[in-house]
Design a protein around this motif. Structure first.
Motif, PDB file in Angstrom:
ATOM      1  N   ALA A 305       0.857  -1.079  -0.426  1.00  0.00           N
ATOM      2  CA  ALA A 305       0.014  -0.144   0.061  1.00  0.00           C
ATOM      3  C   ALA A 305       0.868   1.309  -0.128  1.00  0.00           C
ATOM      4  CB  ALA A 305      -1.235  -0.040   1.019  1.00  0.00           C
ATOM      5  N   MET A 306       2.171   1.172   0.687  1.00  0.00           N
ATOM      6  CA  MET A 306       3.031   2.442   1.137  1.00  0.00           C
ATOM      7  C   MET A 306       3.849   2.575  -0.735  1.00  0.00           C
ATOM      8  SD  MET A 306       3.251   3.950   3.791  1.00  0.00           S
ATOM      9  CE  MET A 306       4.514   4.379   3.753  1.00  0.00           C
ATOM     10  N   TYR A 307       3.725   1.397  -1.375  1.00  0.00           N
ATOM     11  CA  TYR A 307       4.165   1.580  -2.625  1.00  0.00           C
ATOM     12  C   TYR A 307       3.530   2.238  -3.322  1.00  0.00           C
ATOM     13  CZ  TYR A 307       7.206   0.134  -6.726  1.00  0.00           C
ATOM     14  OH  TYR A 307       8.010  -0.582  -8.003  1.00  0.00           O
ATOM     15  N   LEU A 308       2.697   1.916  -3.942  1.00  0.00           N
ATOM     16  CA  LEU A 308       1.091   2.568  -4.490  1.00  0.00           C
ATOM     17  C   LEU A 308       1.184   4.061  -3.618  1.00  0.00           C
ATOM     18  CD1 LEU A 308      -1.479  -0.698  -5.032  1.00  0.00           C
ATOM     19  CD2 LEU A 308      -0.290   0.076  -6.752  1.00  0.00           C
ATOM     20  N   MET A 309       0.534   3.903  -2.777  1.00  0.00           N
ATOM     21  CA  MET A 309       0.010   5.588  -2.752  1.00  0.00           C
ATOM     22  C   MET A 309       1.773   6.214  -2.935  1.00  0.00           C
ATOM     23  SD  MET A 309      -2.495   5.929  -0.781  1.00  0.00           S
ATOM     24  CE  MET A 309      -2.308   7.322   0.105  1.00  0.00           C
ATOM     25  N   LYS A 316       5.663  11.174   1.958  1.00  0.00           N
ATOM     26  CA  LYS A 316       4.962  10.323   2.818  1.00  0.00           C
ATOM     27  C   LYS A 316       4.646  10.201   3.691  1.00  0.00           C
ATOM     28  CE  LYS A 316       7.919   8.044   0.344  1.00  0.00           C
ATOM     29  NZ  LYS A 316       7.399   8.819  -0.078  1.00  0.00           N
ATOM     30  N   ALA A 317       4.314  11.796   4.472  1.00  0.00           N
ATOM     31  CA  ALA A 317       3.189  11.943   5.160  1.00  0.00           C
ATOM     32  C   ALA A 317       2.029  11.771   5.079  1.00  0.00           C
ATOM     33  CB  ALA A 317       3.362  13.437   5.860  1.00  0.00           C
ATOM     34  N   LEU A 345       6.183   0.480   9.280  1.00  0.00           N
ATOM     35  CA  LEU A 345       5.624   1.978   8.389  1.00  0.00           C
ATOM     36  C   LEU A 345       6.391   3.123   8.509  1.00  0.00           C
ATOM     37  CD1 LEU A 345       2.962   3.803   8.135  1.00  0.00           C
ATOM     38  CD2 LEU A 345       2.938   4.361   9.651  1.00  0.00           C
ATOM     39  N   SER A 346       7.274   3.281   9.234  1.00  0.00           N
ATOM     40  CA  SER A 346       8.512   4.100   9.220  1.00  0.00           C
ATOM     41  C   SER A 346       9.463   3.734   8.057  1.00  0.00           C
ATOM     42  CB  SER A 346       9.453   3.242  10.399  1.00  0.00           C
ATOM     43  OG  SER A 346       9.058   4.535  11.648  1.00  0.00           O
ATOM     44  N   ALA A 347       9.514   2.241   8.443  1.00  0.00           N
ATOM     45  CA  ALA A 347      10.995   1.326   7.123  1.00  0.00           C
ATOM     46  C   ALA A 347       9.896   1.468   6.423  1.00  0.00           C
ATOM     47  CB  ALA A 347      10.853  -0.257   7.065  1.00  0.00           C
ATOM     48  N   THR A 348       8.755   1.333   5.823  1.00  0.00           N
ATOM     49  CA  THR A 348       7.599   1.882   4.581  1.00  0.00           C
ATOM     50  C   THR A 348       8.238   2.956   4.230  1.00  0.00           C
ATOM     51  OG1 THR A 348       5.776   1.852   5.318  1.00  0.00           O
ATOM     52  CG2 THR A 348       6.568  -0.487   4.706  1.00  0.00           C
ATOM     53  N   GLY A 349       7.868   3.886   4.410  1.00  0.00           N
ATOM     54  CA  GLY A 349       8.096   6.038   4.631  1.00  0.00           C
ATOM     55  C   GLY A 349      10.002   5.512   3.957  1.00  0.00           C
ATOM     56  N   ALA A 350      10.995   4.559   4.058  1.00  0.00           N
ATOM     57  CA  ALA A 350      11.627   5.146   3.098  1.00  0.00           C
ATOM     58  C   ALA A 350      12.612   4.230   2.511  1.00  0.00           C
ATOM     59  CB  ALA A 350      13.481   4.380   4.740  1.00  0.00           C
ATOM     60  N   GLN A 351      12.097   2.958   2.329  1.00  0.00           N
ATOM     61  CA  GLN A 351      11.580   1.922   0.807  1.00  0.00           C
ATOM     62  C   GLN A 351      10.934   2.980  -0.293  1.00  0.00           C
ATOM     63  OE1 GLN A 351       8.649  -0.502   1.225  1.00  0.00           O
ATOM     64  NE2 GLN A 351       8.537  -0.436  -1.433  1.00  0.00           N
ATOM     65  N   GLY A 387      11.624  -3.225  -0.883  1.00  0.00           N
ATOM     66  CA  GLY A 387      10.271  -3.758  -0.411  1.00  0.00           C
ATOM     67  C   GLY A 387      10.809  -5.194  -0.519  1.00  0.00           C
ATOM     68  N   VAL A 388      11.243  -5.703  -1.301  1.00  0.00           N
ATOM     69  CA  VAL A 388      11.366  -7.578  -1.268  1.00  0.00           C
ATOM     70  C   VAL A 388      11.591  -7.270   0.236  1.00  0.00           C
ATOM     71  CG1 VAL A 388      12.779  -9.463  -2.327  1.00  0.00           C
ATOM     72  CG2 VAL A 388      11.056  -7.565  -4.132  1.00  0.00           C
ATOM     73  N   MET A 389      12.636  -7.348   0.013  1.00  0.00           N
ATOM     74  CA  MET A 389      14.198  -7.448   1.593  1.00  0.00           C
ATOM     75  C   MET A 389      13.060  -7.224   2.748  1.00  0.00           C
ATOM     76  SD  MET A 389      17.187  -7.625   0.841  1.00  0.00           S
ATOM     77  CE  MET A 389      16.822  -8.574  -0.839  1.00  0.00           C
ATOM     78  N   LEU A 390      11.834  -6.003   2.868  1.00  0.00           N
ATOM     79  CA  LEU A 390      11.275  -6.163   3.838  1.00  0.00           C
ATOM     80  C   LEU A 390      10.425  -6.959   4.082  1.00  0.00           C
ATOM     81  CD1 LEU A 390      10.252  -2.430   3.705  1.00  0.00           C
ATOM     82  CD2 LEU A 390      12.272  -3.575   5.612  1.00  0.00           C
ATOM     83  N   CYS A 391       9.840  -7.424   2.920  1.00  0.00           N
ATOM     84  CA  CYS A 391       9.035  -8.697   2.706  1.00  0.00           C
ATOM     85  C   CYS A 391       9.959 -10.140   3.195  1.00  0.00           C
ATOM     86  CB  CYS A 391       8.237  -8.807   1.555  1.00  0.00           C
ATOM     87  SG  CYS A 391       7.187  -7.266   1.228  1.00  0.00           S
ATOM     88  N   LEU A 392      10.938 -10.271   3.411  1.00  0.00           N
ATOM     89  CA  LEU A 392      11.678 -11.437   3.897  1.00  0.00           C
ATOM     90  C   LEU A 392      12.074 -11.628   4.744  1.00  0.00           C
ATOM     91  CD1 LEU A 392      14.331 -12.061   0.797  1.00  0.00           C
ATOM     92  CD2 LEU A 392      12.698 -13.127   1.267  1.00  0.00           C
TER      93      LEU A 392
END
Length: 626
Positions: A305-309, A316-317, A345-351, A387-392
């Motif tokens: 969702a963060m990737y799409l948004m 980011k906010a 949530l923070s990690a996806t913001g950086a991603q 994103g793949v790294m976070l999903c792993l």
């Protein structure tokens, strides 16, 4: 000892109360007027730029003055937005160190931040008036009006900030803290001024004094970043060189007036708009139905969702504010801890910092000359790698999650949610297609997204509360003003560093590093992780981008590849505690205490660093689709 008459005491309190009420009324009147003007300017920019797109692409008869009018209004939007942010106390600042001082010292630090900001405004107001006066003789080519009308935004915005700042100081509940703060700022300013005869003899050591020592002290004390940059730059120019301070105003104007930056307020507004119309909720709902029944499913949904948004809002906010309230209640009901939620949530913001149309991408293009279209194309895959790294890591952490109470949605329900989400899911592709096909520039494409979101919100989702539009316009103006003032101040600071010869020294140092391009990329990544955590992303890029990108070209690094490395590194620093401001933004949006996420975020940072290593080692990830 004679007693003080009771009436005199009462009269004193009455006079103070009357003064406080009068100041409050003046402050409210100014605030309401400035907010209304700033909101009107945001709306005007949308209409003007969209009219330019329609006239050129639909009627094949371009309106020649739209860009000029947009640039004319833009500086007013930036300065009035900065005034709104100043009055609301929403300029970007680092408060991690101040928060450690304890509640007893907070009023003093707040007063010091305000007093230092007022000192910057007082220093710049005179040169800004002089700059506007000199612009009288310049006539704009299309509209044929004096450029002074545009340049007047600088002294007007600074004047408004001065008035509201003085009122805030007078209305402070802690008068002692205010007096001490004014005394501290006056003493520091006096010490620098009294040393004006000695400072020029220090040569380039002044760079350390002003741009490391003074900026560092101001930022750590909680002074807004834009004002910290501005104070250091003005002090350096005024006390160590023979240059007039007017040139700093010119550089600030140049930094804030770049036409590409018009996309900043428009994408901020678009992000707020998709949340208001229900488009964000529709996308997240579909992803939740698709993946919510697998272990760690909602965490995967959060990453996706963060990737799409990020491909819609650019902010980011705005992304976090749209996704977190939708997902977090259900994730908590499944046993997720608050620390894990805010960490991810923070990690996806950086991603997602590289996902177009990121404001950081637009900023880096404006200050370095790199093609915005190339950055938009190159940014998709690096974000996906992280994103793949976070999903792993999510898979590893939730591999034993108990899903016995979770019901798997039927295929019809998934398809129904897909159909409901399709108009929202199409928006990132509409934005990208408009840029690639030449329908609109990177600046104008945001207006297409805005009108698309309005139509879909009204006709498909039927969710468009008009009462929220005006507050959204005000929020857009304030956030944009805060960002653009940082860009203006950082542009002036970067110019001062360049004039001092620092850029040449920096280039020579990096070119002398052993190992060539790989070493340069690794050192740059480390540097921007640090800079991103201390200065935030945009000021770090504006300040060092013009210095570092020419060096990258000289050592053989592709500029888009280097941009991706820089942006991802900066994003990791921005969202990493204890200094990363983005982390505290995620905590505020989630309404979770920052302490809760300190431990869980460590694993996500490691995952992102691994992803960053892949991006550094494999240039194709960034430039393979150019």
């Amino acid at each position: 000892m004679s007693a003080v008459p009771q009436g005199s005491i009462t009269g004193t309190f009455d006079s103070r109360a009357h003064l406080g009420n009068a100041l409050m009324l003046v402050d409210r009147a100014i605030g309401a007027s400035v907010e209304a003007c700033a909101a009107l300017l945001v709306a005007a920019e949308i209409v003007v730029l969209f009219a330019g797109v329609v006239s050129r692409y639909v009627f094949h008869s371009p309106i020649l003055w739209t860009d000029e009018l947009g640039s004319f209004l833009f500086l007013w939007l930036a300065m009035l937005g900065a005034a709104v942010a100043f009055r609301n106390g929403s300029h970007m600042r680092m408060t991690a160190v101040v928060s450690l001082s304890g509640p007893q010292l907070w009023p003093l630090f707040e007063s010091v931040a305000l007093a230092a900001s007022l000192a910057f405004i007082l220093m710049t107001l005179g040169p800004a008036l002089e700059f506007a006066h000199e612009e009288i003789v310049i006539t704009t080519p299309a509209l044929q009006i004096s450029s002074a009308w545009r340049a007047s935004a600088l002294p007007v915005g600074l004047g408004l900030m001065l008035i509201t700042g003085v009122i805030s100081m007078l209305r402070s509940p802690s008068r002692m803290a205010s007096m001490v703060a004014i005394l501290v700022v006056a003493l520091v300013a006096g010490a620098f001024y009294s040393s004006s005869g000695t400072l020029p003899k220090l040569g380039n050591y002044n760079l350390l004094l002003f741009f490391v020592g003074l900026v560092g002290a101001l930022v750590l004390a909680g002074v807004p970043i834009a004002f910290a940059f501005g104070l250091a730059t003005f002090g350096y120019i005024a006390l160590t060189t023979r240059l007039p301070t007017l040139v700093v105003i010119g550089r600030m104007d140049e930094g804030m007036s770049h036409l590409i930056l018009l996309a900043v307020p428009l994408f901020v507004f678009l992000g707020l708009l998709i949340e208001m119309t229900g488009m964000a909720r529709a996308m997240v709902g579909f992803l939740a139905n698709l993946l919510g029944h697998v272990r760690g499913g909602l965490s995967y949904v959060l990453v996706g969702a963060m990737y799409l948004m990020s491909g819609i809002s650019g902010s980011k906010a705005a992304d976090m504010a749209a996704v977190a309230p939708v997902l977090f209640p259900e994730m908590r009901s499944r046993g997720a801890k608050d620390g894990d939620l805010v960490a991810l949530l923070s990690a996806t913001g950086a991603q997602t910092e590289t996902i177009p149309p990121s404001i950081v991408l637009i900023t880096i293009g404006s200050v370095t000359g790199v093609s915005i279209s190339a950055l938009f194309t190159g940014g998709m895959l690096p974000g996906a790698v992280l994103g793949v790294m976070l999903c792993l890591l999510v898979w590893w952490r939730y591999r034993r999650e108990d899903l016995s109470a979770v019901t798997r949605p039927a295929r019809k329900e998934i398809l129904r949610s897909l159909g409901f989400a399709l108009p929202a899911l199409a928006l990132p592709f509409v934005i990208r297609a408009a840029v690639v096909e030449g329908v609109a520039t990177a600046t104008e494409v945001s207006t297409i997204g805005i009108f698309y979101a309005v139509i879909i919100g009204l006709l498909f989702y039927r969710q468009f509360p008009l009462a929220r539009v005006y507050p959204m316009l005000v929020t857009t103006a304030a956030l944009s003003g805060a960002i653009l003032l940082i860009i203006g101040a950082a542009t002036g600071m970067a110019w001062a560093l360049t004039q001092s010869g620092f850029s040449a020294t920096l280039a020579a140092t990096f070119k002398s590093l052993p190992g060539g391009a790989p070493t340069f990329l690794i050192v740059s990544a480390i540097a921007f992780i640090v800079l991103g955590s201390v200065l935030e992303g945009i000021p770090a890029i504006v300040l060092f981008g013009p210095l570092m990108f020419p060096i990258a070209r000289q050592v053989g690094v592709h500029e888009v590849h280097y941009a991706m490395v820089v942006i991802l590194s900066m994003g990791i620093g921005l969202f990493a505690p204890p200094f990363g401001v983005g982390y505290y933004s995620a905590c505020a949006i989630s309404q979770i205490h920052p302490d809760a996420g300190i431990k869980p975020i460590g694993g996500y940072i490691v995952a992102m660093l691994v992803g960053l290593a892949f991006v550094i080692a494999i240039p194709w990830i960034s430039i393979g689709f150019l």
